[in-house]
Design a protein around this motif. Structure first.
Motif, PDB file in Angstrom:
ATOM      1  N   PRO A  24       0.800  -1.234   0.000  1.00  0.00           N
ATOM      2  CA  PRO A  24       0.000   0.000   0.000  1.00  0.00           C
ATOM      3  C   PRO A  24       0.833   1.284   0.000  1.00  0.00           C
ATOM      4  O   PRO A  24       0.382   2.321  -0.470  1.00  0.00           O
ATOM      5  N   ASP A  25       2.072   1.224   0.494  1.00  0.00           N
ATOM      6  CA  ASP A  25       2.938   2.404   0.503  1.00  0.00           C
ATOM      7  C   ASP A  25       3.262   2.905  -0.904  1.00  0.00           C
ATOM      8  O   ASP A  25       3.660   4.047  -1.088  1.00  0.00           O
ATOM      9  N   PHE A  26       3.097   2.045  -1.919  1.00  0.00           N
ATOM     10  CA  PHE A  26       3.421   2.415  -3.298  1.00  0.00           C
ATOM     11  C   PHE A  26       2.169   2.696  -4.140  1.00  0.00           C
ATOM     12  O   PHE A  26       2.258   2.830  -5.354  1.00  0.00           O
ATOM     13  N   SER A  27       1.021   2.817  -3.508  1.00  0.00           N
ATOM     14  CA  SER A  27      -0.228   3.003  -4.257  1.00  0.00           C
ATOM     15  C   SER A  27      -0.247   4.308  -5.053  1.00  0.00           C
ATOM     16  O   SER A  27      -0.900   4.378  -6.099  1.00  0.00           O
ATOM     17  N   SER A  28       0.479   5.309  -4.622  1.00  0.00           N
ATOM     18  CA  SER A  28       0.505   6.582  -5.356  1.00  0.00           C
ATOM     19  C   SER A  28       1.393   6.509  -6.601  1.00  0.00           C
ATOM     20  O   SER A  28       1.373   7.420  -7.431  1.00  0.00           O
ATOM     21  N   GLU A  29       2.163   5.436  -6.756  1.00  0.00           N
ATOM     22  CA  GLU A  29       3.110   5.341  -7.869  1.00  0.00           C
ATOM     23  C   GLU A  29       2.612   4.487  -9.042  1.00  0.00           C
ATOM     24  O   GLU A  29       3.278   4.407 -10.065  1.00  0.00           O
ATOM     25  N   VAL A  30       1.468   3.826  -8.903  1.00  0.00           N
ATOM     26  CA  VAL A  30       0.949   3.014 -10.009  1.00  0.00           C
ATOM     27  C   VAL A  30       0.160   3.880 -10.971  1.00  0.00           C
ATOM     28  O   VAL A  30      -0.411   4.878 -10.560  1.00  0.00           O
ATOM     29  N   PRO A  31       0.121   3.581 -12.241  1.00  0.00           N
ATOM     30  CA  PRO A  31       0.823   2.484 -12.880  1.00  0.00           C
ATOM     31  C   PRO A  31       2.285   2.843 -13.161  1.00  0.00           C
ATOM     32  O   PRO A  31       2.631   3.995 -13.330  1.00  0.00           O
ATOM     33  N   TYR A  32       3.123   1.808 -13.207  1.00  0.00           N
ATOM     34  CA  TYR A  32       4.523   1.969 -13.600  1.00  0.00           C
ATOM     35  C   TYR A  32       4.963   0.712 -14.346  1.00  0.00           C
ATOM     36  O   TYR A  32       4.333  -0.340 -14.242  1.00  0.00           O
ATOM     37  N   ALA A  33       6.033   0.839 -15.107  1.00  0.00           N
ATOM     38  CA  ALA A  33       6.517  -0.279 -15.910  1.00  0.00           C
ATOM     39  C   ALA A  33       7.742  -0.919 -15.264  1.00  0.00           C
ATOM     40  O   ALA A  33       8.599  -0.228 -14.716  1.00  0.00           O
ATOM     41  N   VAL A  34       7.807  -2.243 -15.353  1.00  0.00           N
ATOM     42  CA  VAL A  34       8.969  -3.020 -14.936  1.00  0.00           C
ATOM     43  C   VAL A  34       9.479  -3.735 -16.178  1.00  0.00           C
ATOM     44  O   VAL A  34       8.699  -4.364 -16.902  1.00  0.00           O
ATOM     45  N   GLY A  35      10.766  -3.613 -16.441  1.00  0.00           N
ATOM     46  CA  GLY A  35      11.322  -4.195 -17.653  1.00  0.00           C
ATOM     47  C   GLY A  35      12.414  -5.208 -17.392  1.00  0.00           C
ATOM     48  O   GLY A  35      13.036  -5.211 -16.329  1.00  0.00           O
ATOM     49  N   VAL A  36      12.612  -6.065 -18.370  1.00  0.00           N
ATOM     50  CA  VAL A  36      13.742  -6.992 -18.388  1.00  0.00           C
ATOM     51  C   VAL A  36      14.727  -6.427 -19.404  1.00  0.00           C
ATOM     52  O   VAL A  36      14.389  -6.282 -20.586  1.00  0.00           O
TER      53      VAL A  36
END
Length: 88
Positions: A24-36
């Motif tokens: 929940p601490d990261f709820s303000s940061e979504v959406p975000y991308a994670v890449g390989v």
């Protein structure tokens, strides 16, 4: 295990957009991308991508770090001149 020095650069192999935070601490940061990222030295790293509007396979990325209060996070930023920066 042997430690090797890296250029910190590579190209995008795959990615996913996170819409629901694991904490929940990261709820303000979504959406975000994670890449390989396929690193130039031949290995892969999974990390968050700095926002830009168009994410495409084989786009060039470079590693940078974000310091948080109790930890440091590895992230990648796009280095291709054709990529369009995000408006936010």
């Amino acid at each position: 295990m042997n430690l090797l020095q890296s250029s910190g650069r590579g190209h995008l192999y795959s990615w996913v957009v996170v819409h629901y935070p694991l904490d929940p601490d990261f709820s303000s940061e979504v959406p975000y991308a994670v890449g390989v990222i396929d690193m130039d030295e031949g290995y892969r790293i999974v990390a968050r991508l700095k926002a830009h509007e168009s994410i495409e396979f084989n786009t060039r990325y470079e590693l940078y770090y974000v310091d948080h209060e109790q930890w440091t996070e590895a992230r990648f930023q796009c280095t291709d001149s054709n990529a369009v920066p995000a408006s936010t």
